[in-house]
Write a protein that holds these residues in place. Structure first.
Motif, PDB file in Angstrom:
ATOM      1  N   ASP A  52       3.789   6.626   2.800  1.00  0.00           N
ATOM      2  CA  ASP A  52       3.977   7.187   2.919  1.00  0.00           C
ATOM      3  C   ASP A  52       4.002   8.068   4.556  1.00  0.00           C
ATOM      4  N   ARG A  53       2.974   7.599   4.697  1.00  0.00           N
ATOM      5  CA  ARG A  53       3.008   7.609   6.290  1.00  0.00           C
ATOM      6  C   ARG A  53       4.310   7.449   7.182  1.00  0.00           C
ATOM      7  N   SER A  91       4.914  10.650  -5.405  1.00  0.00           N
ATOM      8  CA  SER A  91       3.232  10.179  -3.853  1.00  0.00           C
ATOM      9  C   SER A  91       4.490  10.946  -3.253  1.00  0.00           C
ATOM     10  N   ASP A 139       0.222  -1.122  -0.149  1.00  0.00           N
ATOM     11  CA  ASP A 139      -0.102  -0.059  -0.168  1.00  0.00           C
ATOM     12  C   ASP A 139       0.934   1.467   0.416  1.00  0.00           C
ATOM     13  N   ARG A 140       1.112   1.780  -1.007  1.00  0.00           N
ATOM     14  CA  ARG A 140       2.032   3.564  -0.877  1.00  0.00           C
ATOM     15  C   ARG A 140       0.740   4.406   0.259  1.00  0.00           C
ATOM     16  N   ARG A 141      -0.048   4.271   0.509  1.00  0.00           N
ATOM     17  CA  ARG A 141      -0.327   5.183   1.855  1.00  0.00           C
ATOM     18  C   ARG A 141       0.219   4.985   2.809  1.00  0.00           C
ATOM     19  N   TRP A 142       0.707   3.774   3.283  1.00  0.00           N
ATOM     20  CA  TRP A 142       1.715   3.067   4.136  1.00  0.00           C
ATOM     21  C   TRP A 142       2.427   3.589   4.338  1.00  0.00           C
ATOM     22  N   ALA A 171       2.252  14.089  -0.660  1.00  0.00           N
ATOM     23  CA  ALA A 171       1.952  13.835   1.213  1.00  0.00           C
ATOM     24  C   ALA A 171       2.639  14.780   1.813  1.00  0.00           C
TER      25      ALA A 171
END
Length: 326
Positions: free
Chosen positions: A292-293, A313, A287-290, A317
């Motif tokens: 980024d976080r 990405s 998961d790219r969002r993970w 963010a």
């Protein structure tokens, strides 16, 4: 109560009685009966059965000795004294064959037992199955490891839910967000990796299979509702927590010393220390969002080495986060 049911309940009481006496030594019959929730008459009957228990062999020196004179003689002081049971205080060593035989016998005993007996049997099963799962040639079972026993008891309950194909309601701690979340899951079974035990289950919130580390499960309620997904065997973690697939991307990060904790906290494919004190690590990211976080938490002490297309990405963010401050 049938003779069979009575025998099962008595075994459950004996499984409670033996560690109780081992921990307290000499104890008045009346006090022990009160603590164990039985009548003095019933406890005396159980002690007479205990006289026939002990190490394999069945010779007098192999059996537990109970001073019945002190309990039955009119001049006795009514104190329970057990001897020739010193081995009860030592961790038990069983061969895999012996451990399997005991597990099978306890599972047979569990079927049809009452709630109190079942709880005692579940604790014994939890310790045996945890020791056997370690894969050692002679598993060590420590009767005093209460914290581990509680975790193993949770494992037994979750595996039972998976076997019966019942949903489970979890209260689960998520370290990356430092919060608890409630998840309704369809359990598939238990798996182990790097010394930790996980519940492999279909998560209805994520609508995807997820792994839940048992020591992060704060509450687990087994529901009577059947699972909604097709039953599946738990996944094989021989290749690590994150199996390679088309949905995962191998990412290489460059970590400064303050971000080195990532290697200890997250499962990484490889870690390569460099002469300047930095470390290159490879992770499988689904998961790219993970990602980024994670990078936002590590900034400015981490950067993406490859693949290059993920840098954009993270940059977006980071810029969105900075705009919140302005």
């Amino acid at each position: 109560m049938s003779a069979s049911q009575g025998a099962k309940d008595q075994v459950g009481r004996l499984l409670t009685l033996v560690p109780y006496l081992n921990a307290r030594g000499a104890v008045p019959l009346q006090d022990a009966a009160r603590d164990l929730g039985v009548t003095p008459r019933q406890l005396l009957s159980d002690l007479k059965v205990l006289l026939m228990c002990g190490l394999p062999g069945g010779y007098p020196d192999d059996l537990i000795d109970v001073d019945l004179d002190a309990l039955q003689d009119p001049d006795g002081d009514g104190v329970i004294r057990v001897s020739n049971a010193d081995y009860l205080a030592r961790p038990l060593r069983l061969t895999p064959t012996e451990a399997t035989a005991v597990i099978v016998a306890l599972r047979a005993l569990r079927n049809g037992s009452g709630p109190e007996t079942r709880e005692v049997v579940d604790r014994a099963l939890a310790k045996l199955e945890t020791a056997a799962a370690e894969g050692s040639e002679a598993p060590r079972i420590d009767p005093g490891a209460e914290v581990d026993a509680d975790l193993a008891l949770l494992a037994t309950r979750l595996q039972d839910a998976a076997d019966r194909q019942r949903q489970v309601l979890l209260t689960y701690y998520v370290p990356s967000r430092d919060e608890e979340s409630e998840r309704r899951v369809d359990p598939r079974g238990l798996v182990t990796n790097s010394g930790f035990t996980y519940l492999d289950a279909w998560c209805h919130s994520a609508e995807a299979p997820r792994l839940f580390r048992l020591d992060r499960i704060h509450r687990a309620e087994v529901l009577e509702e059947p699972i909604r997904t097709e039953p599946e065997a738990p996944r094989d973690l021989a290749d690590g927590l994150f199996a390679r697939s088309d949905e995962t991307t191998r990412v290489t990060l460059l970590l400064d010393p303050p971000a080195r904790w990532v290697v200890e906290y997250y499962p990484v494919e490889d870690a390569r220390p460099r002469d300047d004190g930095t470390t290159e690590v490879d992770l499988l990211v689904a998961d790219r969002r993970w990602l980024d976080r994670l990078l936002l938490r590590l900034a400015p002490h981490a950067s993406i080495v490859r693949p290059d297309d993920l840098t954009g990405s993270f940059t977006s963010a980071a810029q969105a986060t900075l705009r919140l401050y302005s």
